[in-house]
Design an enzyme around this catalytic site. Structure first.
Site, PDB file in Angstrom:
ATOM      1  N   LYS A 203       0.840  -1.204   0.000  1.00 29.71           N
ATOM      2  CA  LYS A 203       0.000   0.000   0.000  1.00 29.71           C
ATOM      3  C   LYS A 203       0.874   1.254   0.000  1.00 29.71           C
ATOM      4  CE  LYS A 203       0.262   1.312   4.604  1.00 29.71           C
ATOM      5  NZ  LYS A 203       0.797   0.192   5.306  1.00 29.71           N
TER       6      LYS A 203
ATOM      7  N   ARG B 192       4.340  10.480   4.004  1.00 26.92           N
ATOM      8  CA  ARG B 192       5.576  10.593   3.235  1.00 26.92           C
ATOM      9  C   ARG B 192       5.478   9.961   1.855  1.00 26.92           C
ATOM     10  NH1 ARG B 192       8.720   8.430   8.463  1.00 26.92           N
ATOM     11  NH2 ARG B 192       6.927   7.043   8.262  1.00 26.92           N
ATOM     12  N   ASN B 193       4.763   8.854   1.733  1.00 27.89           N
ATOM     13  CA  ASN B 193       4.653   8.209   0.423  1.00 27.89           C
ATOM     14  C   ASN B 193       3.891   9.092  -0.558  1.00 27.89           C
ATOM     15  OD1 ASN B 193       5.834   5.414   0.994  1.00 27.89           O
ATOM     16  ND2 ASN B 193       4.312   5.616   2.618  1.00 27.89           N
TER      17      ASN B 193
END
Length: 350
Positions: free
Chosen positions: A199, A271-272
């Site tokens: 994910k 952050r992703n």
């Protein structure tokens, strides 16, 4: 009353102390060598400085040097809350300190390459501990949409606990029973763990929609790019299903809390998504990391770096159907080789 030991006093490990302590259990929260300030604060006045909440009085904070003593006092459950980078360190501590089998619940997420394929961390931990000690530890995992700050604030949180022993999973659910923590059982360890790691990986692509919008601007009528983001989200779920089934997991796991639920939460912020925005702006990964997120651990990008060669090799030999995973191929190329993030819409949603 049960005794629960949590190894790792970061935000997620510490947030787990809330449901763990709710039913009257005694909880030892043992920090790693990186958690010394947190341990001092919790031991002093109960306040967790990163979560911004006071932990229950039943939670006793200890430095990592106290892990052996905490286990020697008896533990009904060991919760691993270290980062994925710290899993080897945690295995060392278990080998040093655990003398009799104790159930382990992992909230640490990650995967590892092994023999040309992919291994989930619960299997790696159990295998390594048995190899080094001869002791078989039952290792379970928790997955699903769980933001640590929300759990710490006692916001309703729904997850799954997965393991091969249904009776042990049921007992673990009982230990963590709380009106704000809604845990369901699952026996699909592989599916839950693949979703938990990937994910983050696929959020890089969904987050790219924000960067693409900044590059092109709003439409003349104020139109945004929610359609694009939804398309990428859908493709991510389809590819996670392909991957989970190829590795021995179940498709329904991807459709549930560990897959769709956790991907949704991860795409909201973090952050992703920020790295995905930078890729959508057209920055090469290496530049985006060095100039904008040098001090951040971007889990999805690290997964691409760690497993990208394995994924590509599995696709090349037919162990994974590469024609059904164009988004994964694009993410690996962007992160591992600094190529522009390719969105192959003509190959999506087939």
């Amino acid at each position: 009353m049960a005794r629960i030991v949590i190894l790792g006093a970061g935000v997620m490990g510490s947030a787990m102390a809330l449901p763990a302590a709710h039913g009257g259990n005694a909880v030892a929260l043992v920090g790693t060598h990186l958690d010394e300030d947190i341990v001092r604060s919790v031991a002093g006045n109960g306040l967790h400085p990163r979560l911004g909440v006071t932990l229950p009085a039943a939670v006793e904070a200890r430095p990592w040097t106290g892990f052996g003593a905490a286990m020697a006092e008896g533990a009904d459950l060991l919760v691993l809350g270290v980062s994925s980078a710290g899993i080897a360190w945690a295995i060392d501590r278990i080998v040093e300190s655990v003398r009799t089998p104790v159930p382990v619940l992992m909230i640490t997420k990650g995967l590892a390459p092994r023999d040309g394929s992919i291994e989930v961390l619960p299997h790696l931990v159990a295998r390594e501990v048995e190899r080094r000690t001869g002791m078989a530890l039952p290792v379970m995992a928790v997955g699903g949409p769980c933001i640590a700050g929300e759990l710490a604030a006692l916001r309703d949180t729904s997850v799954v606990v997965t393991g091969g022993d249904e009776a042990l999973v049921a007992g673990t659910l009982g230990l963590l029973e709380a009106p704000f923590y809604h845990a369901r059982p699952s026996t699909d360890v592989i599916g839950v763990e693949i979703c938990a790691a990937f994910k983050n990986f696929y959020t890089l692509a969904v987050g790219a929609a924000a960067g693409l919008l900044e590059r092109s601007g709003k439409g003349s009528n104020g139109a945004l790019m929610h359609n694009l983001a939804a398309s990428l989200f859908t493709q991510a779920l389809e590819e996670m299903t392909v991957l989970v089934e190829a590795l021995g997991g179940r498709a329904e796991t991807v459709r549930g809390l560990p897959g769709a639920g956790d991907l949704y939460v991860t795409c909201q912020a973090g952050r992703n998504g920020r790295m995905g925005r930078l890729l959508g702006l057209g920055l090469p990964y290496a530049r985006a990391k060095a100039e904008h997120m040098a001090s951040d651990t971007v889990e999805g990008a690290q997964l691409a770096l760690d497993l990208g060669p394995t994924l590509e090799a599995m696709m090349a030999r037919g162990a994974l159907p590469g024609e059904r995973m164009p988004l994964a191929a694009g993410i690996v190329a962007a992160v591992c080789r600094d190529e522009p993030l390719a969105l192959a819409f003509d190959r999506f949603h087939r």
